[in-house]
Design a protein around this motif. Structure first.
Motif, PDB file in Angstrom:
ATOM      1  N   TYR A  19     -60.940   9.780 -55.001  1.00 44.54           N
ATOM      2  CA  TYR A  19     -61.058   9.804 -53.283  1.00 44.54           C
ATOM      3  C   TYR A  19     -60.748   8.460 -52.907  1.00 44.54           C
ATOM      4  O   TYR A  19     -60.068   8.413 -52.006  1.00 44.54           O
ATOM      5  CB  TYR A  19     -62.517  10.119 -52.882  1.00 44.54           C
ATOM      6  N   GLY A  20     -61.017   7.408 -53.814  1.00 46.84           N
ATOM      7  CA  GLY A  20     -60.670   6.024 -53.397  1.00 46.84           C
ATOM      8  C   GLY A  20     -58.917   5.929 -53.405  1.00 46.84           C
ATOM      9  O   GLY A  20     -58.442   5.161 -52.464  1.00 46.84           O
ATOM     10  N   GLU A  21     -58.476   6.486 -54.550  1.00 46.92           N
ATOM     11  CA  GLU A  21     -56.986   6.515 -54.477  1.00 46.92           C
ATOM     12  C   GLU A  21     -56.213   7.198 -53.134  1.00 46.92           C
ATOM     13  O   GLU A  21     -55.426   6.848 -52.678  1.00 46.92           O
ATOM     14  CB  GLU A  21     -56.585   7.462 -55.813  1.00 46.92           C
ATOM     15  N   LEU A  22     -57.046   8.394 -52.764  1.00 45.42           N
ATOM     16  CA  LEU A  22     -56.550   8.918 -51.656  1.00 45.42           C
ATOM     17  C   LEU A  22     -56.504   8.197 -50.399  1.00 45.42           C
ATOM     18  O   LEU A  22     -55.782   8.238 -49.730  1.00 45.42           O
ATOM     19  CB  LEU A  22     -57.224  10.383 -51.295  1.00 45.42           C
ATOM     20  N   LEU A  23     -57.878   7.577 -50.332  1.00 42.72           N
ATOM     21  CA  LEU A  23     -57.925   6.617 -49.138  1.00 42.72           C
ATOM     22  C   LEU A  23     -56.842   5.506 -49.057  1.00 42.72           C
ATOM     23  O   LEU A  23     -56.403   5.345 -48.023  1.00 42.72           O
ATOM     24  CB  LEU A  23     -59.308   6.180 -49.451  1.00 42.72           C
ATOM     25  N   ALA A  50     -49.784  14.964 -54.423  1.00 45.01           N
ATOM     26  CA  ALA A  50     -50.513  15.045 -55.896  1.00 45.01           C
ATOM     27  C   ALA A  50     -51.668  14.432 -55.870  1.00 45.01           C
ATOM     28  O   ALA A  50     -52.427  14.788 -56.761  1.00 45.01           O
ATOM     29  CB  ALA A  50     -49.412  14.071 -56.543  1.00 45.01           C
ATOM     30  N   GLN A  51     -52.181  13.450 -55.316  1.00 43.90           N
ATOM     31  CA  GLN A  51     -53.587  13.071 -55.433  1.00 43.90           C
ATOM     32  C   GLN A  51     -54.635  14.069 -55.013  1.00 43.90           C
ATOM     33  O   GLN A  51     -55.539  14.218 -55.497  1.00 43.90           O
ATOM     34  CB  GLN A  51     -53.582  11.936 -54.296  1.00 43.90           C
ATOM     35  N   MET A  52     -54.052  14.932 -53.756  1.00 42.95           N
ATOM     36  CA  MET A  52     -54.975  16.184 -53.604  1.00 42.95           C
ATOM     37  C   MET A  52     -55.125  16.886 -54.763  1.00 42.95           C
ATOM     38  O   MET A  52     -56.410  17.561 -54.943  1.00 42.95           O
ATOM     39  CB  MET A  52     -54.504  16.771 -52.333  1.00 42.95           C
ATOM     40  N   GLU A  54     -54.872  16.023 -58.007  1.00 44.18           N
ATOM     41  CA  GLU A  54     -56.151  15.387 -58.790  1.00 44.18           C
ATOM     42  C   GLU A  54     -57.479  15.466 -58.356  1.00 44.18           C
ATOM     43  O   GLU A  54     -58.295  15.671 -58.974  1.00 44.18           O
ATOM     44  CB  GLU A  54     -55.735  13.917 -59.078  1.00 44.18           C
ATOM     45  N   ILE A  55     -57.632  15.402 -56.960  1.00 44.57           N
ATOM     46  CA  ILE A  55     -59.190  15.566 -56.507  1.00 44.57           C
ATOM     47  C   ILE A  55     -59.735  16.943 -56.618  1.00 44.57           C
ATOM     48  O   ILE A  55     -60.679  17.214 -57.049  1.00 44.57           O
ATOM     49  CB  ILE A  55     -59.087  15.326 -54.788  1.00 44.57           C
ATOM     50  N   ALA A  56     -58.719  18.032 -56.688  1.00 41.01           N
ATOM     51  CA  ALA A  56     -59.015  19.282 -56.484  1.00 41.01           C
ATOM     52  C   ALA A  56     -59.599  19.284 -58.324  1.00 41.01           C
ATOM     53  O   ALA A  56     -60.665  20.241 -58.624  1.00 41.01           O
ATOM     54  CB  ALA A  56     -57.972  20.313 -56.520  1.00 41.01           C
ATOM     55  N   LYS A  57     -58.832  18.782 -59.158  1.00 44.44           N
ATOM     56  CA  LYS A  57     -59.174  18.866 -60.710  1.00 44.44           C
ATOM     57  C   LYS A  57     -60.642  18.431 -60.739  1.00 44.44           C
ATOM     58  O   LYS A  57     -61.497  18.618 -61.309  1.00 44.44           O
ATOM     59  CB  LYS A  57     -58.016  18.186 -61.562  1.00 44.44           C
ATOM     60  N   ALA A  58     -60.732  17.094 -60.137  1.00 43.43           N
ATOM     61  CA  ALA A  58     -61.904  16.157 -60.398  1.00 43.43           C
ATOM     62  C   ALA A  58     -63.015  16.996 -59.923  1.00 43.43           C
ATOM     63  O   ALA A  58     -64.180  17.014 -60.463  1.00 43.43           O
ATOM     64  CB  ALA A  58     -61.813  14.888 -59.944  1.00 43.43           C
ATOM     65  N   LEU A 106     -66.718   8.639 -48.972  1.00 42.49           N
ATOM     66  CA  LEU A 106     -65.428   8.305 -49.189  1.00 42.49           C
ATOM     67  C   LEU A 106     -64.453   9.504 -48.336  1.00 42.49           C
ATOM     68  O   LEU A 106     -63.631   9.505 -47.791  1.00 42.49           O
ATOM     69  CB  LEU A 106     -64.951   8.338 -50.309  1.00 42.49           C
ATOM     70  N   LEU A 107     -65.139  11.152 -48.865  1.00 41.25           N
ATOM     71  CA  LEU A 107     -64.521  11.936 -47.968  1.00 41.25           C
ATOM     72  C   LEU A 107     -64.541  11.991 -46.677  1.00 41.25           C
ATOM     73  O   LEU A 107     -63.754  12.335 -45.975  1.00 41.25           O
ATOM     74  CB  LEU A 107     -65.536  13.479 -48.292  1.00 41.25           C
TER      75      LEU A 107
END
Length: 132
Positions: A19-23, A50-52, A54-58, A106-107
């Motif tokens: 989430y930090g990466e997305l922000l 791509a980051q979304m 990664e968030i879904a996987k996490a 963060l969300l």
């Protein structure tokens, strides 16, 4: 049980990182919108998508850990994590609660930034249409 909770903590931390990466990408996007960098925005959108993923996987990994921990504690697998805190050993209660709170913060920030960026893009589009 300790191993399951350590894994849950690890997955919550990973979700926080994602989430930090997305922000960070959303902040970069805002700068690109302000600077009217169409190519930069397109590259940024690709990174955001791509980051979304990664968030879904996490999130999926964290959710599986939550379910495993619930079952190990004899709780319903669907029980929300916030309702599980009191069932955790004392040394994990505050840590898990703090991590969940940080993920939620963060969300919220990411959603706010998404709305701001959408508004900026809409205004830029309106401006360009008026120019044309």
């Amino acid at each position: 049980m300790k191993e399951l909770l350590d894994k849950l903590v690890k997955n919550l931390r990973e979700e926080l990182i994602q989430y930090g990466e997305l922000l960070s990408l959303l902040e970069q996007q805002q700068e690109l919108i302000i600077n009217r960098s169409a190519d930069g925005i397109m590259q940024n959108l690709t990174s955001i998508h791509a980051q979304m993923a990664e968030i879904a996987k996490a999130r999926s990994c964290r959710e599986q850990c939550r379910e495993d921990a619930a079952e190990s504690l004899g709780l319903e697998a669907e029980l929300p994590i916030k309702e599980m805190y009191s069932s955790f050993p004392v040394e994990y209660q505050s840590l898990v609660q703090a991590l969940v709170d940080e993920v939620n913060e963060l969300l919220i920030k990411a959603n706010q930034r998404l709305r701001q960026n959408h508004l900026l893009l809409s205004r830029s589009l309106e401006f360009m249409q008026k120019l044309i």
